[in-house]
Write an enzyme that holds these catalytic residues in place. Sequence first.
Site, PDB file in Angstrom:
ATOM      1  N   LYS A   1     -26.515  29.342  38.827  1.00 58.46           N
ATOM      2  CA  LYS A   1     -26.731  30.180  37.655  1.00 58.46           C
ATOM      3  C   LYS A   1     -26.575  31.668  38.023  1.00 58.46           C
ATOM      4  CE  LYS A   1     -29.893  26.821  35.517  1.00 58.46           C
ATOM      5  NZ  LYS A   1     -31.259  26.604  34.970  1.00 58.46           N
TER       6      LYS A   1
ATOM      7  N   HIS B   1     -28.365  24.509  38.276  1.00 54.34           N
ATOM      8  CA  HIS B   1     -28.398  23.357  37.375  1.00 54.34           C
ATOM      9  C   HIS B   1     -27.792  22.153  38.076  1.00 54.34           C
ATOM     10  CE1 HIS B   1     -27.676  20.821  33.838  1.00 54.34           C
ATOM     11  NE2 HIS B   1     -26.517  20.561  34.412  1.00 54.34           N
TER      12      HIS B   1
ATOM     13  N   ASN C   1     -34.295  29.880  37.665  1.00 50.42           N
ATOM     14  CA  ASN C   1     -34.451  28.811  38.660  1.00 50.42           C
ATOM     15  C   ASN C   1     -33.148  28.444  39.376  1.00 50.42           C
ATOM     16  OD1 ASN C   1     -33.228  27.370  36.640  1.00 50.42           O
ATOM     17  ND2 ASN C   1     -34.892  25.902  36.347  1.00 50.42           N
TER      18      ASN C   1
ATOM     19  N   GLU D   1     -20.977  16.477  31.379  1.00 49.09           N
ATOM     20  CA  GLU D   1     -20.915  17.870  31.845  1.00 49.09           C
ATOM     21  C   GLU D   1     -19.639  18.148  32.643  1.00 49.09           C
ATOM     22  OE1 GLU D   1     -25.758  18.582  31.850  1.00 49.09           O
ATOM     23  OE2 GLU D   1     -24.739  18.313  33.778  1.00 49.09           O
TER      24      GLU D   1
ATOM     25  N   ARG E   1     -34.881  25.413  44.603  1.00 46.00           N
ATOM     26  CA  ARG E   1     -35.781  26.194  43.738  1.00 46.00           C
ATOM     27  C   ARG E   1     -37.091  26.507  44.461  1.00 46.00           C
ATOM     28  NH1 ARG E   1     -34.642  22.464  38.385  1.00 46.00           N
ATOM     29  NH2 ARG E   1     -32.837  23.599  37.560  1.00 46.00           N
TER      30      ARG E   1
ATOM     31  N   TYR F   1     -26.018  23.270  26.977  1.00 45.21           N
ATOM     32  CA  TYR F   1     -27.466  23.096  26.775  1.00 45.21           C
ATOM     33  C   TYR F   1     -27.805  22.534  25.393  1.00 45.21           C
ATOM     34  CZ  TYR F   1     -28.648  25.328  31.201  1.00 45.21           C
ATOM     35  OH  TYR F   1     -28.799  25.617  32.531  1.00 45.21           O
TER      36      TYR F   1
END
Length: 150
Positions: free
Chosen positions: A9, A115, A112, A126, A102, A49
Amino acid sequence: MERTFIMIKPDGVQRGLIGEIVKRFETKGFTLVGMKLVAVSQELAEQHYDVHKERPFFAGLVKFITSSPVVAMVWQGDGIVASARKIIGATNPLASDPGTIRGDYGIDVGRNLIHGSDAIETAQREIALWFPEDELVSWESHTKSWLYEK
Ligand code: IDP
Ligand code: MG
């Protein structure tokens, strides 16, 4: 062989943790089959999402994911979907075990770092959302016979 979708991320990219995060999957023995730096569009973020669209954190999550580049990846290996979730750690970094990504690098649930798909079917959805088939590379690592008995 089983594949999963992994995304570093914006916080992971901005904090200079791309190498550290990639290393965890590489040294575990998994195989990288797709990788790109992406400036995520609003549409892609909302699709990715979609399952969370009714949640109170949805707007903030989409804003965050589109705020700065992410690294999108597909990794492959036996049992990788569940194993990657263990390598990643619990959603809230304060509850993640030390030794997980994390747990080692994060504090806030909204920052965090990474993904990972939560099930095989989710991974398939995905991967198809983020990668056209011709951006995925099937190859065999020379370490395969040293990682797998059969
Ligand atoms: P996961 O990433 O561990 O699969 P999910 O429950 O699928 O966790 O949530 C997706 C993402 O939404 C999380 O990784 C986190 O970035 C964000 N998120 C989840 N719960 C909260 C929350 O309570 N506040 C803010 N962000 C959240
Ligand atoms: Mg999830």
